[in-house]
Design a protein around this motif. Structure first.
Motif, PDB file in Angstrom:
ATOM      1  N   THR A   1      27.121  18.622  88.523  1.00  0.00           N
ATOM      2  CA  THR A   1      27.842  19.176  87.383  1.00  0.00           C
ATOM      3  C   THR A   1      27.290  18.608  86.066  1.00  0.00           C
TER       4      THR A   1
ATOM      5  N   THR B   1      27.618  15.650  92.276  1.00  0.00           N
ATOM      6  CA  THR B   1      28.026  17.059  92.334  1.00  0.00           C
ATOM      7  C   THR B   1      27.052  18.017  91.656  1.00  0.00           C
TER       8      THR B   1
ATOM      9  N   GLN C   1      19.569  12.311  83.522  1.00  0.00           N
ATOM     10  CA  GLN C   1      19.459  12.768  82.139  1.00  0.00           C
ATOM     11  C   GLN C   1      18.115  13.453  82.002  1.00  0.00           C
TER      12      GLN C   1
ATOM     13  N   SER D   1      17.664   8.031  85.341  1.00  0.00           N
ATOM     14  CA  SER D   1      18.816   7.888  86.230  1.00  0.00           C
ATOM     15  C   SER D   1      19.750   6.821  85.669  1.00  0.00           C
TER      16      SER D   1
ATOM     17  N   GLU E   1      26.390   5.477  86.042  1.00  0.00           N
ATOM     18  CA  GLU E   1      27.620   6.147  85.648  1.00  0.00           C
ATOM     19  C   GLU E   1      28.802   5.201  85.822  1.00  0.00           C
TER      20      GLU E   1
ATOM     21  N   THR F   1      23.090  15.574  80.561  1.00  0.00           N
ATOM     22  CA  THR F   1      23.447  14.606  81.589  1.00  0.00           C
ATOM     23  C   THR F   1      24.113  15.345  82.741  1.00  0.00           C
TER      24      THR F   1
ATOM     25  N   THR G   1      27.572  16.998  82.755  1.00  0.00           N
ATOM     26  CA  THR G   1      28.625  16.151  82.187  1.00  0.00           C
ATOM     27  C   THR G   1      28.424  15.857  80.721  1.00  0.00           C
TER      28      THR G   1
ATOM     29  N   GLY H   1      28.177   5.012  90.217  1.00  0.00           N
ATOM     30  CA  GLY H   1      27.338   6.116  90.698  1.00  0.00           C
ATOM     31  C   GLY H   1      26.087   6.284  89.850  1.00  0.00           C
ATOM     32  N   ARG H   2      25.285   7.238  90.222  1.00  0.00           N
ATOM     33  CA  ARG H   2      24.070   7.556  89.471  1.00  0.00           C
ATOM     34  C   ARG H   2      24.127   9.000  88.990  1.00  0.00           C
ATOM     35  N   GLY H   3      23.568   9.221  87.829  1.00  0.00           N
ATOM     36  CA  GLY H   3      23.462  10.555  87.277  1.00  0.00           C
ATOM     37  C   GLY H   3      22.022  10.830  86.909  1.00  0.00           C
TER      38      GLY H   3
ATOM     39  N   ASP I   1      25.904  14.947  86.718  1.00  0.00           N
ATOM     40  CA  ASP I   1      26.515  14.074  87.723  1.00  0.00           C
ATOM     41  C   ASP I   1      25.617  14.021  88.956  1.00  0.00           C
TER      42      ASP I   1
END
Length: 51
Positions: free
Chosen positions: A42, A40, A21, A10, A13, A35, A44, A17-19, A37
Motif C-alpha cells: 500500500t 501490503t 521508498q 528500505s 517503519e 513510500t 503510505t 517493519g520495512r517499507g 508499505d
C-alpha cells in the motif's frame, strides 16, 4: 535536506517493519518521493520533490 537522486531505499517503519521508498516521475514531469508499505504494498506517502 538533500533530495534523493533515484533508485529505492528500505527505510525502517514504525513497529520494526520495512517499507520501500522510490523517486518516481509523474506524467506531468514532477518528481515524487513515494513510500510503500513492505507488507501490503500500500502507498503510505507521496511527497512532491523540488516544489
Amino acid at each position: 535536506m538533500s533530495e534523493p537522486r533515484g533508485g529505492t531505499r528500505s527505510p525502517q517503519e514504525p513497529g520494526g517493519g520495512r517499507g520501500r521508498q522510490a523517486v518516481v516521475l509523474g506524467p506531468d514531469g514532477v518528481r515524487h518521493l513515494v513510500t510503500v508499505d513492505g507488507a501490503t504494498g500500500t502507498v503510505t506517502g507521496d511527497a512532491v520533490l523540488g516544489g
